[in-house]
Design an enzyme around this catalytic site. Structure first.
Site, PDB file in Angstrom:
ATOM      1  N   SER A  56     -61.177  74.386   9.865  1.00  0.00           N
ATOM      2  CA  SER A  56     -61.196  72.922   9.874  1.00  0.00           C
ATOM      3  C   SER A  56     -62.383  72.348   9.100  1.00  0.00           C
ATOM      4  O   SER A  56     -62.326  71.211   8.622  1.00  0.00           O
ATOM      5  CB  SER A  56     -61.213  72.405  11.312  1.00  0.00           C
ATOM      6  N   ASP A 103     -68.715  66.367  19.588  1.00  0.00           N
ATOM      7  CA  ASP A 103     -68.369  67.296  18.518  1.00  0.00           C
ATOM      8  C   ASP A 103     -69.580  67.425  17.595  1.00  0.00           C
ATOM      9  O   ASP A 103     -69.877  66.527  16.801  1.00  0.00           O
ATOM     10  CB  ASP A 103     -67.157  66.770  17.752  1.00  0.00           C
ATOM     11  N   HIS A 107     -68.064  69.563  13.408  1.00  0.00           N
ATOM     12  CA  HIS A 107     -67.479  68.921  12.226  1.00  0.00           C
ATOM     13  C   HIS A 107     -68.439  67.852  11.698  1.00  0.00           C
ATOM     14  O   HIS A 107     -69.509  67.644  12.257  1.00  0.00           O
ATOM     15  CB  HIS A 107     -66.113  68.332  12.584  1.00  0.00           C
TER      16      HIS A 107
END
Length: 430
Positions: free
Chosen positions: A148, A397, A400
């Site tokens: 990702s 998070d 990312h």
């Protein structure tokens, strides 16, 4: 002096005086010369490091560094706040933006993370020119392969490209196989920029990007053909794999998932990582057209899960961080040097076998950017429970990256390497 020497030696001739003087001088000079040579040799072998370079030398991994004398190292530098030139595009204007990375859309008010520019120490990073890159990609394919984080870099590239393409039906986006294979096409250029989901590069039970168990993946360590057929004829390949390997060990499978005869074995890190990259490297050696395909590998993208790494409150993470880390050569617990050494060894071995893989060594420069993660400002595909909502840091998070942001700089570095383009060293322009 000659008279004194004559008396000391009992000599009766001028020659005796001269010879005695010469011997005396040699007795004095030879030890002095030996000492001087010793000090000069020591200094030549160990030149003093500049203060700014000392910790860099201590941590140098050798991956992705400048290889020729006088060539600038694009990956060694600092972040400079620049709200005049950055961001390179606007989040709301990129119609292919991912909700996983759209931090402003999901409530982030402090947008300073969008305005930092990477400045190498000894040169200037060339300005990203989307039109020039599209021309370079005319009738070609660029494919990002990995997890990702790699997909986030692909979205960044799409947003950078889209910003210069007229909106009258000159671009399109298609999604295949449950979004494991995504294609952005600039029709006017017949250029495609693609993303292929392969988080471990080799085949695994996590090859569905929407349905997988990231905590306990199983890898078919010697199988890559299922994936490689989707990128085999690409002109530019950009690989990454790291985040999913950050565990003590991984279960490996020899055989197929459908077979009852498969052999499963838990393999410790970083050996498991090395085995997968070895399979990948063998595929490259056999199948890549070396006169056509350019190869890149993106080094590990650091996480910022432990605030104590940068002097923050123990137990906290990137949540509510608004400034980059300023400590020179900061290195946190979210990056694993042993795994970087594996990458270095594999890529050096490939080079010895005639396959050139250019490394985007984004690890150190990304380490500084603890404030540039989505934190809580993104779409969550599973509802947050009451306990999480009461403690937002618990679900932040910190892996990312918000867009626009850090991955845009990764693509600026990729652009510079594709064009082998860098501005002159600063001292040559003074």
């Amino acid at each position: 002096m000659a008279k004194d020497l004559q008396m000391e030696q009992g000599g009766s001739t001028a020659w005796g005086s001269i010879r005695g003087s010469f011997h005396y001088l040699m007795v004095i000079l030879i030890p002095a010369l030996v000492l001087a040579v010793t000090y000069l040799a020591r200094d030549a072998a160990s030149p003093p490091l500049k203060e700014d370079d000392s910790s860099v030398a201590a941590k140098e991994s050798g991956v992705g560094r400048a290889g020729q004398k006088g060539e600038c190292d694009l990956f060694s530098g600092r972040w400079v706040y620049d709200n005049a030139s950055y961001p390179l595009y606007k989040e709301k204007e990129c119609k292919f933006m991912s909700d996983q990375l759209a931090c402003e859309k999901f409530g982030r008010k402090d947008l300073s993370y969008q305005h930092w520019r990477w400045q190498p120490h000894d040169c200037d990073l060339p300005r990203f020119n989307a039109t020039a890159l599209l021309e370079r990609l005319r009738n070609k394919r660029m494919v990002f392969v990995g997890d990702s984080l790699n997909r986030g870099q692909w979205i960044s590239m799409v947003c950078l490209m889209e910003s210069v393409i007229p909106s009258d039906s000159l671009e399109s986006m298609t999604y295949h196989r449950n979004a494991s294979f995504n294609v952005f096409k600039a029709k006017e250029y017949n250029a495609s920029i693609e993303s292929y989901w392969a988080p471990l590069l080799v085949e695994s039970d996590c090859d569905d990007p929407m349905n997988h168990n990231a905590s306990n993946p199983i890898a078919r360590v010697q199988a890559i053909e299922k994936h490689s057929r989707h990128w085999s004829n690409a002109d530019i390949l950009v690989f990454n794999t790291y985040l999913w390997w950050r565990k003590a060990q991984m279960k490996m499978l020899w055989g197929s998932f459908e077979s009852l005869d498969g052999i499963y074995k838990d393999v410790k890190m970083p050996r498991a990582y090395e085995m997968a990259l070895d399979t990948w490297s063998k595929w490259l050696e056999i199948h890549v057209n070396r006169s056509k395909t350019e190869l890149f590998f993106v080094s590990m993208s650091p996480t910022h899960e432990k605030a104590e790494d940068w002097g923050g409150v123990a137990g906290q993470n990137c949540y509510q961080e608004t400034e980059p880390i300023t400590e020179k050569d900061y290195w946190g617990s979210g990056s694993d040097p042993a795994m970087m050494r594996v990458v270095k060894t594999i890529i050096n071995d490939l080079r010895a076998r005639g396959v050139i893989v250019h490394v985007l060594n984004i690890t150190q420069l990304s380490e500084y950017r603890k404030e540039a993660h989505p934190s809580i400002y993104r779409r969550w595909y599973r509802p947050r429970n009451d306990e999480q909502m009461a403690n937002p840091w618990s679900y932040a998070d910190c892996s990312h990256w918000c867009l626009p942001g850090v991955p845009d700089v990764w693509n600026e570095l990729l652009y510079a390497q594709i064009f082998e383009n860098r501005a002159p060293k600063l001292e040559s322009r003074v």
